[in-house]
Each structure stands twice: as C-alpha cells, then as structure tokens.
Design a protein around this motif. Structure first.
Motif, PDB file in Angstrom:
ATOM      1  N   PRO A   1       0.836  -1.206   0.000  1.00 49.98           N
ATOM      2  CA  PRO A   1       0.000   0.000   0.000  1.00 49.98           C
ATOM      3  C   PRO A   1       0.869   1.255   0.000  1.00 49.98           C
ATOM      4  CG  PRO A   1      -0.691  -1.559   1.710  1.00 49.98           C
ATOM      5  CD  PRO A   1       0.591  -2.078   1.151  1.00 49.98           C
ATOM      6  N   SER A   2       0.383   2.308  -0.652  1.00 47.55           N
ATOM      7  CA  SER A   2       1.129   3.576  -0.645  1.00 47.55           C
ATOM      8  C   SER A   2       1.188   4.102   0.774  1.00 47.55           C
ATOM      9  CB  SER A   2       0.430   4.621  -1.512  1.00 47.55           C
ATOM     10  OG  SER A   2       0.229   4.108  -2.791  1.00 47.55           O
ATOM     11  N   SER A   3       2.352   4.570   1.163  1.00 49.21           N
ATOM     12  CA  SER A   3       2.451   5.149   2.505  1.00 49.21           C
ATOM     13  C   SER A   3       2.075   6.629   2.430  1.00 49.21           C
ATOM     14  CB  SER A   3       3.859   4.968   3.052  1.00 49.21           C
ATOM     15  OG  SER A   3       4.775   5.457   2.118  1.00 49.21           O
TER      16      SER A   3
ATOM     17  N   PHE B   1      -0.202  10.085   2.556  1.00 50.39           N
ATOM     18  CA  PHE B   1      -1.553  10.490   2.151  1.00 50.39           C
ATOM     19  C   PHE B   1      -1.788  10.381   0.643  1.00 50.39           C
ATOM     20  CE2 PHE B   1      -0.772  12.667   6.187  1.00 50.39           C
ATOM     21  CZ  PHE B   1      -1.850  12.176   6.909  1.00 50.39           C
ATOM     22  N   GLY B   2      -0.785   9.869  -0.070  1.00 53.79           N
ATOM     23  CA  GLY B   2      -0.945   9.747  -1.520  1.00 53.79           C
ATOM     24  C   GLY B   2      -1.986   8.697  -1.865  1.00 53.79           C
ATOM     25  N   ALA B   3      -2.598   8.830  -3.046  1.00 53.19           N
ATOM     26  CA  ALA B   3      -3.602   7.854  -3.482  1.00 53.19           C
ATOM     27  C   ALA B   3      -2.920   6.511  -3.684  1.00 53.19           C
ATOM     28  CB  ALA B   3      -4.239   8.332  -4.775  1.00 53.19           C
ATOM     29  N   ASP B   4      -3.663   5.454  -3.436  1.00 59.67           N
ATOM     30  CA  ASP B   4      -3.140   4.109  -3.652  1.00 59.67           C
ATOM     31  C   ASP B   4      -3.780   3.580  -4.933  1.00 59.67           C
ATOM     32  OD1 ASP B   4      -2.012   1.534  -1.743  1.00 59.67           O
ATOM     33  OD2 ASP B   4      -3.253   1.107  -3.498  1.00 59.67           O
ATOM     34  N   PRO B   5      -3.008   3.493  -6.022  1.00 59.90           N
ATOM     35  CA  PRO B   5      -3.622   3.158  -7.320  1.00 59.90           C
ATOM     36  C   PRO B   5      -4.346   1.815  -7.306  1.00 59.90           C
ATOM     37  CG  PRO B   5      -1.321   3.825  -7.581  1.00 59.90           C
ATOM     38  CD  PRO B   5      -1.562   3.726  -6.115  1.00 59.90           C
ATOM     39  N   LEU B   6      -3.794   0.815  -6.622  1.00 55.93           N
ATOM     40  CA  LEU B   6      -4.457  -0.497  -6.601  1.00 55.93           C
ATOM     41  C   LEU B   6      -5.787  -0.428  -5.866  1.00 55.93           C
ATOM     42  CD1 LEU B   6      -1.473  -2.923  -5.856  1.00 55.93           C
ATOM     43  CD2 LEU B   6      -2.733  -2.661  -8.009  1.00 55.93           C
ATOM     44  N   LEU B   7      -5.780   0.302  -4.753  1.00 55.78           N
ATOM     45  CA  LEU B   7      -7.017   0.445  -3.970  1.00 55.78           C
ATOM     46  C   LEU B   7      -8.078   1.185  -4.796  1.00 55.78           C
ATOM     47  CD1 LEU B   7      -8.126  -0.151  -1.094  1.00 55.78           C
ATOM     48  CD2 LEU B   7      -7.411   2.157  -0.455  1.00 55.78           C
ATOM     49  N   GLU B   8      -7.628   2.234  -5.470  1.00 54.98           N
ATOM     50  CA  GLU B   8      -8.574   3.012  -6.284  1.00 54.98           C
ATOM     51  C   GLU B   8      -9.147   2.167  -7.423  1.00 54.98           C
ATOM     52  OE1 GLU B   8      -9.776   5.721  -5.154  1.00 54.98           O
ATOM     53  OE2 GLU B   8      -8.316   5.514  -3.549  1.00 54.98           O
ATOM     54  N   ALA B   9      -8.292   1.367  -8.062  1.00 53.38           N
ATOM     55  CA  ALA B   9      -8.762   0.522  -9.182  1.00 53.38           C
ATOM     56  C   ALA B   9      -9.778  -0.500  -8.691  1.00 53.38           C
ATOM     57  CB  ALA B   9      -7.578  -0.182  -9.829  1.00 53.38           C
TER      58      ALA B   9
ATOM     59  N   SER C   1     -14.771  -1.151   7.953  1.00 54.02           N
ATOM     60  CA  SER C   1     -14.710  -0.713   9.340  1.00 54.02           C
ATOM     61  C   SER C   1     -15.654  -1.600  10.151  1.00 54.02           C
ATOM     62  CB  SER C   1     -15.155   0.748   9.394  1.00 54.02           C
ATOM     63  OG  SER C   1     -15.290   1.155  10.719  1.00 54.02           O
ATOM     64  N   PRO C   2     -15.347  -2.013  11.372  1.00 50.93           N
ATOM     65  CA  PRO C   2     -14.224  -1.607  12.222  1.00 50.93           C
ATOM     66  C   PRO C   2     -12.977  -2.504  12.122  1.00 50.93           C
ATOM     67  CG  PRO C   2     -15.763  -2.926  13.503  1.00 50.93           C
ATOM     68  CD  PRO C   2     -16.272  -2.900  12.080  1.00 50.93           C
ATOM     69  N   ILE C   3     -12.805  -3.238  11.024  1.00 48.93           N
ATOM     70  CA  ILE C   3     -11.637  -4.106  10.889  1.00 48.93           C
ATOM     71  C   ILE C   3     -10.389  -3.220  10.738  1.00 48.93           C
ATOM     72  CG2 ILE C   3     -10.687  -6.085   9.629  1.00 48.93           C
ATOM     73  CD1 ILE C   3     -13.586  -6.559  10.646  1.00 48.93           C
ATOM     74  N   ILE C   4      -9.310  -3.643  11.361  1.00 50.66           N
ATOM     75  CA  ILE C   4      -8.082  -2.830  11.331  1.00 50.66           C
ATOM     76  C   ILE C   4      -7.094  -3.422  10.317  1.00 50.66           C
ATOM     77  CG2 ILE C   4      -6.110  -2.014  12.709  1.00 50.66           C
ATOM     78  CD1 ILE C   4      -8.106  -2.217  15.143  1.00 50.66           C
ATOM     79  N   PRO C   5      -6.647  -2.614   9.326  1.00 53.07           N
ATOM     80  CA  PRO C   5      -5.709  -3.129   8.321  1.00 53.07           C
ATOM     81  C   PRO C   5      -4.364  -3.513   8.952  1.00 53.07           C
ATOM     82  CG  PRO C   5      -6.639  -1.020   7.648  1.00 53.07           C
ATOM     83  CD  PRO C   5      -7.043  -1.227   9.068  1.00 53.07           C
ATOM     84  N   LYS C   6      -3.793  -4.595   8.437  1.00 53.55           N
ATOM     85  CA  LYS C   6      -2.488  -5.065   8.929  1.00 53.55           C
ATOM     86  C   LYS C   6      -1.493  -5.039   7.777  1.00 53.55           C
ATOM     87  CE  LYS C   6      -4.382  -8.464  12.136  1.00 53.55           C
ATOM     88  NZ  LYS C   6      -4.494  -9.876  12.408  1.00 53.55           N
ATOM     89  N   PRO C   7      -0.200  -4.949   8.088  1.00 50.95           N
ATOM     90  CA  PRO C   7       0.798  -5.025   7.011  1.00 50.95           C
ATOM     91  C   PRO C   7       0.657  -6.346   6.239  1.00 50.95           C
ATOM     92  CG  PRO C   7       1.823  -4.370   9.091  1.00 50.95           C
ATOM     93  CD  PRO C   7       0.411  -4.753   9.408  1.00 50.95           C
TER      94      PRO C   7
END
Ligand SMILES: CC(C)(COP(=O)(O)OP(=O)(O)OC[C@H]1O[C@@H](n2cnc3c(N)ncnc32)[C@H](O)[C@@H]1OP(=O)(O)O)[C@@H](O)C(=O)NCCC(=O)NCCS
Length: 206
Positions: free
Chosen positions: A15-17, A19-27, A63-69
């Motif tokens: 994931p992009s670190s 505040f930049g957009a994350d292209p994969l997430l957006e797609a 939400s409310p699931i917390i993303p993990k690396p």
C-alpha cells in the motif's frame, strides 16, 4: 511459514504510505462500483502477496476491521483459516477463523467482513457457513460490538440456520487473543451451541 514469495512479490503490492492515493485500492474501488449482481464464490486464501493484499483492501474498506501489514496478513493466512469471497474476480469479503487446540474448544470466528457494495446478498452468512462446515461438531465463539446490528442479526440468523442456539457469554470466558479483540471497544462475546445429540431411538419391541 509456507511459500510466501520474496520481497519482489510484495513490493508492487505494498500500500502507498502517507496520504498519496493508492492506485491499486482506487482501481479495486472502481470495480466495486460496477459490481455485477451475479453469484459469489468463496475460496481459501493462499499464503501469497496477492491474497494478503486482497485481505488488506477488505480490511481498509470494512470498518471496524483494522488493516495489517501484508506480511502479517500472510502469517494470518498460514496460521488461521482465511476465506475470501468473490463476485466474478472481484474480492468482496473475507473471514478469519480457527479451531481451538482441544477438541472441546470452540471454533473462534474472529472476522466476517463484506464490502458495502456486496452486502445483503448472503455473502457474510455464507462465509460463516463455510468456516463452520470445516468443524461441524464444534460450537462457535465470536465477539461483536453491541451496536453492530448487522453482525448480530447475521449471527442470529446463522445460528438459526444450523439449528443451534446463540447466547451472550462473559467476555472472560475466552482470551481476547482468541476472539481477536481488544478490550474497551464495546465488544461482547457470543456462543453458538449445537443442540445435544439425541440418543438413538429404541428399537420397536417384537
Ligand atoms: C456484518 C456483515 C459481515 C454482514 O454481511 P452481509 O454479507 O451483508 O450479510 P448477509 O447478506 O449474509 O446477511 C445475512 C442476514 O443478516 C442480517 N443482516 C445483515 N445485514 C444487516 C443489517 N444491516 N441490518 C439488519 N440485519 C442485517 C439479515 O437478517 C440478513 O439476511 P436477509 O438479508 O435475508 O434479511 C457486513 O455488514 C459487514 O461487513 N460489516 C462490517 C464489518 C463487521 O462489522 N463485521 C462483523 C464483526 S467482525
């Protein structure tokens, strides 16, 4: 840990670190907006960077699931049963469960989550069903926030569908780690119990 791929497999999916957009997430979000109403399918997640990323997308979105690396998601896939739900080839939901080590332990269902665009078409209850079918003799323990009406109703409906009862139990009955929760966030524990097995009916007398 089984084959997880080297850093070269993970790097393009990180994931992009910031505040930049994350292209994969957006797609992926773009595809969710045009989700067909076709049937969904469920499969076990594999311990790969790709499935770890799919789980991350879903953690972000539900939400409310917390993303993990991603690496932690791979470990989770190795250690627990992680199921992914798809509509066509678009990931729309996931669940995390594991059976306690003793045969008397319940199946702990730590997460069931479905993206908004795919809700109310049976994906959540189907994820629960596939997880539970792996351990048909086990009772099921899970935690839900008291105000999470959707999850609580889904759990009630699921218990009913398998002929089991569901009741609230003290949080202390189980380890937070097993329920997959942290205290102080309004969670309550629930226990889905199969009915006691019936003794065989007596043979009719001759
Ligand atoms: C809870 C959640 C997984 C339900 O997923 P879903 O795929 O929409 O659930 P289903 O379509 O299988 O619903 C099964 C039943 O649950 C009940 N239900 C589901 N969502 C509901 C809602 N928003 N309000 C009331 N009842 C609801 C209904 O009885 C439903 O059956 P019906 O549609 O035939 O009436 C989903 O809302 C979600 O991901 N929420 C955010 C994450 C979360 O809170 N997860 C639970 C804790 S880990």
């Amino acid at each position: 840990m089984s084959a997880t791929g080297g850093d070269d497999k993970f790097e393009p999916l990180q994931p992009s670190s910031g505040f930049g957009a994350d292209p994969l997430l957006e797609a992926w979000r773009h595809r969710l907006k045009a989700l067909p109403s076709t049937k969904f399918a469920i499969r076990d997640a594999t311990a790969t960077a790709q499935d770890a990323r799919r789980v991350w997308d879903l953690q972000v979105e539900c939400s409310p699931i917390i993303p993990k690396p991603l690496r932690e998601n791979v470990s989770m896939i190795v250690e627990k049963r992680v199921l992914l739900a798809f509509v066509d080839d678009v990931h729309v939901g996931f669940s995390v469960s594991f059976a306690g080590p003793r045969t008397i332990d319940p199946l702990f269902v730590q997460v069931v989550a479905v993206v908004l665009e795919a809700r109310r078409r049976g994906v959540g209850i189907a994820l629960l069903g596939v997880a539970a079918a792996g351990y048909p003799r086990r009772d099921i323990a899970l935690a839900t926030q008291l105000d999470n009406v959707a999850a609580r109703t889904m759990n009630d409906r699921f218990a009913e569908s398998i002929g089991a009862s569901i009741r609230r139990v003290p949080l202390d009955n189980f380890a937070n780690r097993d329920l997959g929760i942290r205290r102080g966030l309004g969670y309550r524990a629930w226990f889905i119990q199969h009915p006691p097995s019936q003794p065989p009916a007596p043979l009719p007398s001759q």
